[in-house]
Design a protein around this motif. Structure first.
Motif, mmCIF file in Angstrom:
data_model
loop_
_atom_site.group_PDB
_atom_site.id
_atom_site.type_symbol
_atom_site.label_atom_id
_atom_site.label_comp_id
_atom_site.label_asym_id
_atom_site.label_seq_id
_atom_site.Cartn_x
_atom_site.Cartn_y
_atom_site.Cartn_z
ATOM 1 N N ARG A 180 0.833 -1.206 0.000
ATOM 2 C CA ARG A 180 0.000 0.000 0.000
ATOM 3 C C ARG A 180 0.867 1.255 0.000
ATOM 4 O O ARG A 180 0.558 2.234 -0.682
ATOM 5 C CB ARG A 180 -0.923 -0.010 1.226
ATOM 6 C CG ARG A 180 -1.965 -1.100 1.179
ATOM 7 C CD ARG A 180 -2.770 -1.188 2.454
ATOM 8 N NE ARG A 180 -2.032 -1.838 3.530
ATOM 9 C CZ ARG A 180 -2.552 -2.124 4.715
ATOM 10 N NH1 ARG A 180 -3.798 -1.809 4.989
ATOM 11 N NH2 ARG A 180 -1.830 -2.723 5.635
ATOM 12 N N GLY B 255 -5.879 -2.716 -0.457
ATOM 13 C CA GLY B 255 -6.706 -3.323 0.570
ATOM 14 C C GLY B 255 -6.489 -2.686 1.929
ATOM 15 O O GLY B 255 -5.698 -1.771 2.094
ATOM 16 N N GLN C 162 -13.827 0.051 0.308
ATOM 17 C CA GLN C 162 -13.650 0.161 -1.140
ATOM 18 C C GLN C 162 -14.515 1.246 -1.770
ATOM 19 O O GLN C 162 -14.346 1.550 -2.955
ATOM 20 C CB GLN C 162 -13.970 -1.174 -1.809
ATOM 21 C CG GLN C 162 -15.453 -1.538 -1.809
ATOM 22 C CD GLN C 162 -15.727 -2.799 -2.619
ATOM 23 O OE1 GLN C 162 -14.977 -3.780 -2.543
ATOM 24 N NE2 GLN C 162 -16.800 -2.780 -3.391
ATOM 25 N N ARG D 137 -6.578 -6.293 -3.740
ATOM 26 C CA ARG D 137 -7.731 -5.411 -3.932
ATOM 27 C C ARG D 137 -8.102 -5.306 -5.413
ATOM 28 O O ARG D 137 -9.278 -5.224 -5.771
ATOM 29 C CB ARG D 137 -7.444 -4.043 -3.330
ATOM 30 C CG ARG D 137 -8.517 -2.964 -3.544
ATOM 31 C CD ARG D 137 -9.913 -3.386 -3.081
ATOM 32 N NE ARG D 137 -10.027 -3.704 -1.673
ATOM 33 C CZ ARG D 137 -10.351 -2.830 -0.710
ATOM 34 N NH1 ARG D 137 -10.547 -1.562 -1.021
ATOM 35 N NH2 ARG D 137 -10.460 -3.228 0.535
ATOM 36 N N ASP E 59 -10.070 -8.332 -6.364
ATOM 37 C CA ASP E 59 -11.381 -8.242 -5.718
ATOM 38 C C ASP E 59 -12.315 -7.341 -6.528
ATOM 39 O O ASP E 59 -13.467 -7.708 -6.823
ATOM 40 C CB ASP E 59 -11.211 -7.704 -4.294
ATOM 41 C CG ASP E 59 -12.509 -7.774 -3.489
ATOM 42 O OD1 ASP E 59 -13.435 -8.466 -3.925
ATOM 43 O OD2 ASP E 59 -12.578 -7.113 -2.435
#
Length: 381
Positions: A84, A110, A114, A134, A137
């Protein structure tokens, strides 16, 4: 060579000069011309070499040449990063260099809700910077389409492998269009990363600016032999030096990072820990406070070793030596960046002597020993 010689557009040159940069780093000088020609790049470069600009600048130039006039913007560039923190820093680079261009970007990762990320995707964007989990996803939920992708960047590929993300990376690759430009960067080239690069790249230009697992000449390295229980005292002793305005301290475990940060706070040194168990908000807050100087010491684990990019950071301390030699290179690469000088200090107790020997074999040099200090180990050579 200067940036003016790299055939970049005036808009990008102005943005680069506004940041105070006049001379490209070796990775930038070697990679940018080929990237501007649309060639695939295999870049072997350790952190702190300026590789983000090496791919961001040519990408911005390519995308701005035919920026959409209006309507929905399909994702035209995907940058995949392992952490991140790194995703946020890459996003900041695109924002900085592309501030005068009609392009939009977003960063998704993540550990946070979201909703805001989905809104950015639905508004449309040109550049998406993402972490693998993420991204997959949101792809599964139908929020991300890569059908219009023109450029794919895989950043810190070996770190993806270290963190167990390689299977997710392969899933993302399967969703990419066959016709695209691919820019692949890795600090080291273990066999699985070599195989991945061969499957991903088409007739690539290899750009290698430093030998694998070498340390920057701009970093002065030192080792202090000390008993494990004396490390806390030695750290406090070193931080009495007022010249150390900020220090990044590395521990082997998350619990160790928390403990060291708490001990420093107890001795009157502003400190915070940053690692994978911290919430995204807590990590970003600690990084912001460290950048601004509110925090004097940031204590981190290896998960953050290659995701922290602090301008002007001149001091790194290995409170615990890593048991993987390459991690030592990545840790001390947080300082001495882009031509600046820095100092990397390592504490070594009796159980860590073997780690030090492995590190010295890997970097092909002996780390100078500091013998004159009040916590010198009785077992020191």
């Amino acid at each position: 060579m200067t940036f003016d010689e790299l055939q970049l557009h005036d808009t990008l040159l102005r943005a680069v000069k506004a940041e105070g940069y006049t001379t490209p780093t070796p990775i930038q000088a070697k990679a940018i011309p080929h990237a501007l020609l649309g060639k695939d790049i295999l870049g072997v470069a350790q952190t702190g070499t300026g590789k983000t600009a090496a791919f961001a600048l040519p990408i911005l130039q390519r995308l701005s040449a035919k920026a959409p006039a209006g309507g929905h913007r399909p994702i035209r560039c995907l940058v995949l990063t392992p952490t991140r923190e790194l995703a946020g820093q890459v996003g900041e680079s695109f924002m900085t260099y592309g501030k005068n261009l009609p392009l939009k970007h977003a960063v998704i990762f993540g550990g946070v809700g979201q909703a805001a990320q989905v809104q950015s995707l639905q508004r449309g964007l040109d550049v998406l910077v993402a972490t693998p989990g993420r991204l997959l996803d949101l792809m599964d939920q139908g929020y991300v389409s890569l059908r219009s992708l023109e450029v794919f960047v895989l950043d810190e590929a070996d770190r993806m492998l270290d963190m167990g993300f390689i299977h997710d990376v392969r899933k993302v690759i399967k969703a990419l269009p066959a016709k695209r430009q691919t820019l692949f960067f890795s600090a080291t080239m273990p066999p699985e990363i070599v195989d991945l690069s061969r499957n991903l790249l088409t007739d690539p230009v290899r750009v290698e600016v430093t030998p694998v697992s070498s340390t920057a000449e701009t970093v002065a390295q030192q080792v202090y032999f000390v008993e494990r229980e004396q490390k806390r005292g030695l750290l406090t002793h070193l931080l009495k030096d007022g010249k150390i305005s900020r220090a990044l301290v590395f521990t082997r475990t998350k619990h160790g990072a928390n403990r060291v940060a708490k001990q420093l706070e107890g001795s009157g040194v502003t400190a915070a820990a940053i690692h994978g168990n911290k919430s995204q908000n807590a990590r970003e807050r600690a990084l912001d406070e460290f950048r601004s100087g509110t925090l004097r010491v940031l204590v981190a684990t290896d998960i953050a070793a290659r995701g922290i990019d602090i301008d002007g950071l001149s001091f790194v301390i290995n409170y615990d030596l890593p048991n993987v030699p390459e991690q030592y290179v990545h840790r001390i690469g947080r300082t001495g960046r882009a031509g600046a000088t820095g100092t990397a200090v390592s504490f070594c107790d009796g159980e860590e002597r073997a780690y030090l020997r492995d590190i010295e074999r890997t970097i092909r040099r002996s780390v100078p020993v500091v013998e004159d200090h009040p916590y010198r180990s009785g077992m020191a050579p």
